[in-house]
Design a protein around this motif. Structure first.
Motif, PDB file in Angstrom:
ATOM      1  N   ALA A 170       9.991  -0.218  -1.178  1.00 13.78           N
ATOM      2  CA  ALA A 170       8.855  -1.080  -1.510  1.00 13.78           C
ATOM      3  C   ALA A 170       8.391  -0.873  -2.949  1.00 13.78           C
ATOM      4  O   ALA A 170       7.832  -1.790  -3.559  1.00 13.78           O
ATOM      5  N   ALA A 171       8.623   0.324  -3.485  1.00  9.30           N
ATOM      6  CA  ALA A 171       8.191   0.657  -4.849  1.00  9.30           C
ATOM      7  C   ALA A 171       9.261   0.367  -5.895  1.00  9.30           C
ATOM      8  O   ALA A 171       9.105   0.746  -7.057  1.00  9.30           O
TER       9      ALA A 171
ATOM     10  N   ALA B  84       0.824  -1.206   0.000  1.00  9.89           N
ATOM     11  CA  ALA B  84       0.000   0.000   0.000  1.00  9.89           C
ATOM     12  C   ALA B  84       0.860   1.258   0.000  1.00  9.89           C
ATOM     13  O   ALA B  84       0.537   2.250  -0.666  1.00  9.89           O
ATOM     14  N   LEU B  85       1.964   1.247   0.753  1.00 10.31           N
ATOM     15  CA  LEU B  85       2.870   2.394   0.744  1.00 10.31           C
ATOM     16  C   LEU B  85       3.377   2.662  -0.668  1.00 10.31           C
ATOM     17  O   LEU B  85       3.440   3.814  -1.117  1.00 10.31           O
ATOM     18  N   ALA B  86       3.765   1.598  -1.369  1.00  3.49           N
ATOM     19  CA  ALA B  86       4.248   1.748  -2.741  1.00  3.49           C
ATOM     20  C   ALA B  86       3.140   2.269  -3.652  1.00  3.49           C
ATOM     21  O   ALA B  86       3.380   3.150  -4.504  1.00  3.49           O
ATOM     22  N   ASP B  87       1.929   1.739  -3.495  1.00  4.81           N
ATOM     23  CA  ASP B  87       0.798   2.238  -4.286  1.00  4.81           C
ATOM     24  C   ASP B  87       0.612   3.736  -4.098  1.00  4.81           C
ATOM     25  O   ASP B  87       0.391   4.486  -5.067  1.00  4.81           O
TER      26      ASP B  87
ATOM     27  N   ALA C  14       1.105   6.733  -6.922  1.00  6.18           N
ATOM     28  CA  ALA C  14      -0.067   7.561  -7.211  1.00  6.18           C
ATOM     29  C   ALA C  14       0.263   9.040  -7.050  1.00  6.18           C
ATOM     30  O   ALA C  14      -0.159   9.875  -7.867  1.00  6.18           O
ATOM     31  N   VAL C  15       1.023   9.378  -6.011  1.00  5.25           N
ATOM     32  CA  VAL C  15       1.426  10.771  -5.801  1.00  5.25           C
ATOM     33  C   VAL C  15       2.330  11.250  -6.938  1.00  5.25           C
ATOM     34  O   VAL C  15       2.164  12.357  -7.464  1.00  5.25           O
TER      35      VAL C  15
ATOM     36  N   GLY D 168       9.153   6.430   5.223  1.00  6.23           N
ATOM     37  CA  GLY D 168       9.160   6.991   3.876  1.00  6.23           C
ATOM     38  C   GLY D 168      10.257   6.403   3.017  1.00  6.23           C
ATOM     39  O   GLY D 168      10.083   6.192   1.809  1.00  6.23           O
ATOM     40  N   GLY D 169      11.432   6.132   3.610  1.00  5.25           N
ATOM     41  CA  GLY D 169      12.484   5.439   2.877  1.00  5.25           C
ATOM     42  C   GLY D 169      12.073   4.020   2.537  1.00  5.25           C
ATOM     43  O   GLY D 169      12.362   3.518   1.438  1.00  5.25           O
TER      44      GLY D 169
END
Length: 335
Positions: free
Chosen positions: A127-128, A94-97, A101-102, A121-122
């Motif tokens: 994750a992305a 979800a963090l990567a999503d 998206a941002v 945040g890192g």
């Protein structure tokens, strides 16, 4: 209606008024609050905050950069002005999503940015790593006071000698739903011990305490459980974006051992800046060093297309773009 984040309202750690705000819709429909600072046509920097924080955490870094950079900051889901989600919505996926998206919503069609993340945040950036949107949009990355695995085992908030006891204690800390109560001298002292260096000023501690205490206990606990089980070893090995790392030498939450491990596995490692005496909250404790490294990444990998030589935060020259493969670790000492 989204709640307002807690933060100080005066001084250098108060968040500046954004040029504009927007709501980004993530892959699962979650609404993410994002803000724009600085000139629209300037080189872009996108910043992701850490666990229990908000856009307000980046205030002193935004002040350093916004005169000549387009700075985008956003609230991770459940933090600040981004609403909480159902329990299934808390994951590194979800963090990567949310990050991609941002990036897609706040950058122009052909625009790239330097992406920076502190703590969780890192981890979001790591994750992305496999996302095509990150590869297309990120010219370079800064991982600040973070790690990719074994967080409870390596944390030093509880200085227990046995690794098993230390792991259990930190898992309990990360997953706790206990209310933090009002900001007080006692709670500020505890927060400073756990997250900041001994030389942190009262103003810095107050700013961090207001932000952390503003995070709802349920959100804090759900994300804490994600961090307790964090395993991004495969992901960081695929983060092919040119990446620099910053760590505080006195960080108890993510001690410098994490930064050194990242240095050994990042495919395109640009160097480690270890800040003497700083704790976990490096963007607040030393915003000049963090903003300076972001500015260098912009100069070397966004506006100069990766040519030339950059100057590290401590004044030592480092390659603007290191060759791929495991890199020799560099430490820049910053006062």
């Amino acid at each position: 209606m989204s709640r307002r984040p807690g933060h100080v309202t005066r001084g250098p750690y108060a968040p500046p008024v954004p040029r504009r705000t927007t709501t980004v819709t993530s892959a699962d429909g979650t609404r993410i609050h994002a803000e724009f600072h600085g000139p629209e046509q300037a080189p872009a920097v996108v910043l992701a905050h850490g666990w229990t924080c908000s856009t307000a955490f980046w205030a002193p870094v935004v002040r350093e950069l916004a005169a000549d950079h387009k700075v985008v900051v956003y609230d991770q889901r459940g933090h600040g002005r981004s609403p909480a989600v159902a329990p299934a919505g808390y994951s590194t996926h979800a963090l990567a999503d949310d990050l991609v998206a941002v990036l897609e919503a706040t950058l122009e069609a052909d625009e790239r940015a330097v992406v920076g993340g502190h703590s969780m945040g890192g981890m979001t950036i790591m994750a992305a790593a496999d996302r095509p949107e990150l590869r297309a949009r990120a010219a370079a990355a800064l991982l600040c006071s973070t790690g990719f695995s074994q967080l409870p085992a390596e944390s030093r908030v509880f200085p227990l000698r046995g690794p098993a006891a230390r792991r259990r204690a930190h898992r309990l800390l990360l997953g706790s739903r206990a209310p933090m109560g009002p900001v007080s001298p006692l709670t500020k002292s505890a927060l400073k011990y756990a997250t900041m260096g001994a030389g942190s000023t009262a103003e810095q501690v107050e700013a961090c305490a207001r932000i952390v205490h503003g995070c709802p206990p349920g959100v804090r606990a759900r994300w804490g459980k994600v961090l307790a089980e964090l395993e991004l070893t495969g992901e960081i090995g695929r983060l092919e974006v040119p990446t620099a790392v910053i760590a505080g030498s006195a960080d108890r939450l993510t001690p410098p051992v994490h930064a050194r491990r990242m240095a050994s596995v990042l495919p395109d490692f640009l160097g480690l800046t270890e800040l003497p005496g700083r704790g976990h909250m490096t963007p607040v404790e030393d915003p000049g060093a963090v903003a300076g490294r972001l500015r260098e990444l912009v100069d070397d990998h966004l506006t100069a297309a990766g040519t030339g030589v950059g100057v590290a935060a401590a004044g030592s020259e480092v390659p603007a773009q290191a060759p791929r493969g495991k890199q020799r670790q560099k430490k820049e000492r910053t006062a």
